[in-house]
Design a protein around this motif. Structure first.
Motif, PDB file in Angstrom:
ATOM      1  N   LYS A  11       0.849  -1.207   0.000  1.00 47.90           N
ATOM      2  CA  LYS A  11       0.000   0.000   0.000  1.00 47.90           C
ATOM      3  C   LYS A  11       0.886   1.260   0.000  1.00 47.90           C
ATOM      4  O   LYS A  11       1.980   1.229  -0.568  1.00 47.90           O
ATOM      5  CB  LYS A  11      -1.004  -0.051   1.168  1.00 47.90           C
ATOM      6  CG  LYS A  11      -1.850  -1.343   1.103  1.00 47.90           C
ATOM      7  CD  LYS A  11      -3.067  -1.336   1.965  1.00 47.90           C
ATOM      8  CE  LYS A  11      -3.813  -2.668   1.812  1.00 47.90           C
ATOM      9  NZ  LYS A  11      -5.044  -2.751   2.592  1.00 47.90           N
ATOM     10  N   ALA A 171     -12.924  -6.961   6.602  1.00 49.31           N
ATOM     11  CA  ALA A 171     -11.760  -7.639   7.206  1.00 49.31           C
ATOM     12  C   ALA A 171     -10.452  -6.932   6.865  1.00 49.31           C
ATOM     13  O   ALA A 171      -9.403  -7.280   7.401  1.00 49.31           O
ATOM     14  CB  ALA A 171     -11.707  -9.084   6.716  1.00 49.31           C
ATOM     15  N   ILE A 172     -10.520  -5.923   5.988  1.00 47.13           N
ATOM     16  CA  ILE A 172      -9.279  -5.281   5.545  1.00 47.13           C
ATOM     17  C   ILE A 172      -8.790  -4.270   6.573  1.00 47.13           C
ATOM     18  O   ILE A 172      -9.487  -3.297   6.881  1.00 47.13           O
ATOM     19  CB  ILE A 172      -9.479  -4.592   4.166  1.00 47.13           C
ATOM     20  CG1 ILE A 172      -9.809  -5.643   3.107  1.00 47.13           C
ATOM     21  CG2 ILE A 172      -8.244  -3.788   3.787  1.00 47.13           C
ATOM     22  CD1 ILE A 172     -10.122  -5.076   1.736  1.00 47.13           C
ATOM     23  N   VAL A 233      -1.773 -10.120   1.350  1.00 50.63           N
ATOM     24  CA  VAL A 233      -1.481  -9.650   2.702  1.00 50.63           C
ATOM     25  C   VAL A 233      -1.154  -8.157   2.684  1.00 50.63           C
ATOM     26  O   VAL A 233      -0.307  -7.722   1.892  1.00 50.63           O
ATOM     27  CB  VAL A 233      -0.259 -10.421   3.265  1.00 50.63           C
ATOM     28  CG1 VAL A 233      -0.026 -10.058   4.730  1.00 50.63           C
ATOM     29  CG2 VAL A 233      -0.442 -11.923   3.096  1.00 50.63           C
TER      30      VAL A 233
HETATM   31  O1  LIG Z   1      -4.310  -5.952  -0.132  1.00 47.61           O
HETATM   32  C1  LIG Z   1      -4.370  -6.350   1.025  1.00 47.61           C
HETATM   33  C2  LIG Z   1      -5.591  -6.262   1.783  1.00 47.61           C
HETATM   34  O2  LIG Z   1      -6.223  -5.051   1.640  1.00 47.61           O
HETATM   35  C3  LIG Z   1      -5.491  -6.745   3.197  1.00 47.61           C
HETATM   36  O3  LIG Z   1      -4.910  -5.797   4.030  1.00 47.61           O
HETATM   37  P1  LIG Z   1      -4.639  -6.197   5.577  1.00 47.61           P
HETATM   38  O4  LIG Z   1      -3.881  -7.500   5.524  1.00 47.61           O
HETATM   39  O5  LIG Z   1      -3.851  -5.073   6.124  1.00 47.61           O
HETATM   40  O6  LIG Z   1      -5.982  -6.378   6.195  1.00 47.61           O
END
Ligand SMILES: O=C[C@H](O)COP(=O)(O)O
Length: 254
Positions: A11, A171-172, A233
């Motif tokens: 990200k 869940a993200i 992840v």
């Molecule tokens: O691209 C990954 C997802 O948005 C999951 O993000 P996270 O593992 O921080 O919940």
């Protein structure tokens, strides 16, 4: 036997030096492992550096997004051709943050997938329902709609090369993971949708990752589910030990 695919979406995080260090640690930690596919998705500005660092490794490098346009007057955009040119092999398309914050529609996502494929990039298509949609029993319907729009006019051969990431929006980044049963159920539904739209061999070939608060404590059980072919992840991919632990939980389903 399908290899599982563990992808780390960094990200909008890290500085260049931290990104380089993380890529090196992941590469060293994996050694010669070829029982699982591993990919990392750094921010655009670090991609060339990371591609160079990992060029003789077996770690894939991809972008978190791309333009649906080929080239021209699209200020601030990055094309599939540019990504391919610097050594990327993969691209995440239609992440829920792109859908909600940047208002990407299934039509835009469909155009981006076509452009990625034209440029030889392997897309990871993200789908998933919001909390409200789950609470009102609409998960299957939402996922079906997202897949129909995003895959429009794609051939079976093209779909076979895709990875689909099931990421329930609730869940993200929340620490609230889908249970292994919940995730497995939606994965089976996604495979069924692909089977109906295409055929059994397409449904069996496509890899379906789970994403949403995956960490080193819950990965093994999630990855042990029959319909789960890997993980996308976020947060836990920024720490090399956590990410490598998740990778070590990958299995091969028949
Ligand atoms: O691209 C990954 C997802 O948005 C999951 O993000 P996270 O593992 O921080 O919940």
């Amino acid at each position: 036997m399908k290899k599982q695919f563990i992808a780390g979406n960094w990200k909008m995080n890290l500085t260049l030096n931290k990104a380089r260090d993380l890529a090196k640690s992941i590469c060293e930690g994996l050694a010669d492992s070829n029982t699982v596919d591993v990919g990392i998705f750094p921010p655009f500005v670090y991609l060339k550096d990371i591609c160079d660092i990992l060029q003789s490794s077996n770690v894939f490098v991809g972008a978190q997004n791309m333009s649906m346009e080929k080239s021209g007057a699209f200020t601030g955009e990055i094309s599939g051709e540019m990504l391919r040119d610097i050594g990327c092999t993969h691209v995440i398309i239609g992440h829920s943050e792109r859908r909600t914050i940047f208002k990407e529609t299934d039509h835009i996502i469909n155009s981006k997938i076509k452009s990625a494929l034209l440029n030889g990039l392997c897309p990871i298509l993200c789908v998933g329902e919001s909390q409200k949609e789950r609470d009102t029993g609409k998960t299957d319907e939402v996922v079906d709609g997202q897949l129909s729009g995003s895959l429009e006019n794609l051939t079976s051969e093209q779909v076979k090369g895709l990875t689909i990431a099931y990421e329930p929006v609730w869940a993200i980044g929340t620490g609230k993971t889908a249970t292994p049963d919940q995730a497995n159920e939606v994965h089976a539904c996604i495979r069924n949708i692909i089977r109906k739209k295409y055929d059994n061999s397409t449904a069996q070939s496509v890899r379906i990752q789970y994403g949403g608060s995956v960490n080193s404590n819950n990965a093994k059980e999630l990855l042990g589910q029959l319909e789960i072919d890997g993980a996308l992840v976020g947060g836990a991919s920024l720490d090399p030990d956590s990410f490598l632990d998740i990778v070590s939980g990958a299995v091969r389903h028949a």
